[in-house]
Design an enzyme around this catalytic site. Structure first.
Site, PDB file in Angstrom:
ATOM      1  N   ASP A  22       0.825  -1.215   0.000  1.00  0.00           N
ATOM      2  CA  ASP A  22       0.000   0.000   0.000  1.00  0.00           C
ATOM      3  C   ASP A  22       0.858   1.263   0.000  1.00  0.00           C
ATOM      4  O   ASP A  22       1.966   1.274   0.523  1.00  0.00           O
ATOM      5  CB  ASP A  22      -0.917  -0.024   1.246  1.00  0.00           C
ATOM      6  N   ASN A  70     -11.019  -2.872  -5.131  1.00  0.00           N
ATOM      7  CA  ASN A  70     -10.236  -1.922  -5.933  1.00  0.00           C
ATOM      8  C   ASN A  70     -10.867  -1.590  -7.292  1.00  0.00           C
ATOM      9  O   ASN A  70     -10.437  -0.651  -7.961  1.00  0.00           O
ATOM     10  CB  ASN A  70      -8.790  -2.408  -6.116  1.00  0.00           C
TER      11      ASN A  70
HETATM   12  C1  IPE Z   1      -5.442  -2.702   0.086  1.00  0.00           C
HETATM   13  O1  IPE Z   1      -5.124  -1.379  -0.146  1.00  0.00           O
HETATM   14  C2  IPE Z   1      -5.432  -3.458  -1.199  1.00  0.00           C
HETATM   15  C3  IPE Z   1      -4.132  -3.685  -1.792  1.00  0.00           C
HETATM   16  C4  IPE Z   1      -2.977  -3.287  -1.322  1.00  0.00           C
HETATM   17  C5  IPE Z   1      -4.155  -4.428  -3.015  1.00  0.00           C
HETATM   18  P1  IPE Z   1      -6.235  -0.266  -0.365  1.00  0.00           P
HETATM   19  O2  IPE Z   1      -5.503   1.007  -0.562  1.00  0.00           O
HETATM   20  O3  IPE Z   1      -7.177  -0.688  -1.415  1.00  0.00           O
HETATM   21  O4  IPE Z   1      -6.991  -0.293   1.043  1.00  0.00           O
HETATM   22  P2  IPE Z   1      -7.863   0.817   1.755  1.00  0.00           P
HETATM   23  O5  IPE Z   1      -8.892   1.287   0.755  1.00  0.00           O
HETATM   24  O6  IPE Z   1      -6.951   1.915   2.173  1.00  0.00           O
HETATM   25  O7  IPE Z   1      -8.462   0.113   2.934  1.00  0.00           O
HETATM   26  C1  IPE Z   2      -1.636   0.053  -3.261  1.00  0.00           C
HETATM   27  O1  IPE Z   2      -1.379   1.425  -3.328  1.00  0.00           O
HETATM   28  C2  IPE Z   2      -1.841  -0.569  -4.595  1.00  0.00           C
HETATM   29  C3  IPE Z   2      -3.193  -1.081  -4.830  1.00  0.00           C
HETATM   30  C4  IPE Z   2      -4.184  -1.002  -4.000  1.00  0.00           C
HETATM   31  C5  IPE Z   2      -3.430  -1.715  -6.105  1.00  0.00           C
HETATM   32  P1  IPE Z   2      -2.574   2.451  -3.402  1.00  0.00           P
HETATM   33  O2  IPE Z   2      -2.931   2.672  -4.816  1.00  0.00           O
HETATM   34  O3  IPE Z   2      -3.681   2.034  -2.518  1.00  0.00           O
HETATM   35  O4  IPE Z   2      -1.861   3.737  -2.822  1.00  0.00           O
HETATM   36  P2  IPE Z   2      -2.493   4.818  -1.859  1.00  0.00           P
HETATM   37  O5  IPE Z   2      -3.019   4.076  -0.670  1.00  0.00           O
HETATM   38  O6  IPE Z   2      -3.565   5.510  -2.630  1.00  0.00           O
HETATM   39  O7  IPE Z   2      -1.344   5.710  -1.512  1.00  0.00           O
HETATM   40 MG    MG Z   3      -4.115   2.372  -0.577  1.00  0.00          MG
END
Ligand code: IPE
Ligand code: IPE
Ligand code: MG
Length: 241
Positions: A22, A70
């Site tokens: 993340d 997602n």
């Molecule tokens: C969790 O991250 C999913 C992945 C890393 C694939 P998200 O960024 O989607 O989670 P939330 O929305 O902050 O809970």
């Molecule tokens: C994790 O990084 C990757 C996926 C969830 C696919 P994010 O895209 O959630 O990054 P932030 O949380 O917006 O910084």
């Molecule tokens: Mg995220």
């Protein structure tokens, strides 16, 4: 209570590590770049951490790459991620020579035909590899996984193949995407968020957690080692004393 410094500790490394990758979006934003840029940097970190995990002797490592939630993101971002997964799989082929097995967990039915074929090919070609199992969670949701497991069990009961009295934890486990894989010992989540976000909710029942504010693209090999060290200091009781 503080431990006696001289106390001999048996360091048992985690067998199965889960990583919630993340912080890619925030990493890109800090640089004034589009979110996609962060995902590309995150993919680079992923490839490095896979190798380091093998180097330090981890047997199973599961990376959360795309959750069932997602899909709420923009079409542009989702498409970029899907493209990146496919491209990454080509880069991962090198790992086969290093005796790494690749597996995917999640609901594949919503993924493109070409990505699905590519995933199956990687799984097939690395099937007999034994040094480490690399698991990638794509369109994965813990609730979705449990729901699917329950659905197959209900079907078997209706077909007369199973008696409700036979429904056990072991049976449910055997119907999950992770089937015979060991439970998760350690879950690492960078980026400062303190939650599971639907990752391995069954498998993590007794997992230890390691949270860090570092954004995933900046997650270093040392950070992985630190997480494992912290894990080794924990006292896991599993409900005992
Ligand atoms: C969790 O991250 C999913 C992945 C890393 C694939 P998200 O960024 O989607 O989670 P939330 O929305 O902050 O809970
Ligand atoms: C994790 O990084 C990757 C996926 C969830 C696919 P994010 O895209 O959630 O990054 P932030 O949380 O917006 O910084
Ligand atoms: Mg995220």
């Amino acid at each position: 209570m503080a431990k006696d410094k001289n106390e001999a500790r048996v360091l048992i490394p985690p067998v199965h590590v889960g990583v919630i990758m993340d912080g890619n979006g925030r990493w890109a934003k800090k640089r004034g770049m589009p979110r996609k840029f962060g995902h590309r940097a995150g993919a680079k970190t992923f490839r490095r951490i896979v190798r380091h995990a093998k180097h330090i002797g981890i047997k199973y490592i599961t990376f959360y790459a795309f959750s069932t939630e997602n899909w709420k993101r923009s079409e542009d971002e989702v498409n970029a991620l899907m493209k990146l997964f496919e491209k990454n799989l080509d880069d991962l082929d090198e790992l086969f020579e290093e005796n790494v097995r690749i597996r995917f967990i999640g609901d594949r039915t919503k993924l493109s035909y070409s990505l699905r074929k590519r995933m199956e090919q990687s799984e097939r070609e690395s099937l007999n590899n034994t040094a480490m199992t690399l698991v990638i969670a794509i369109n994965y949701g813990g609730r979705d996984e449990i729901t699917n497991a329950v659905r197959t069990i209900a079907q078997d009961v209706r077909d007369g193949k199973l008696d409700p009295a036979d429904v056990s934890e072991e049976l449910i486990q055997s119907r999950l995407y992770t089937e015979e894989m060991p439970p998760v010992d350690l879950i690492i989540r960078p980026s400062g968020e303190l939650r599971l976000s639907n990752f391995m909710i069954w498998q993590a029942a007794y997992a230890e957690y390691y949270f860090t504010d570092i954004l995933w693209p900046d997650f270093s090999n040392k950070d992985l080692e630190k997480a494992v060290e912290v894990y080794c200091e924990r006292n896991r009781r599993f409900g005992g004393v």
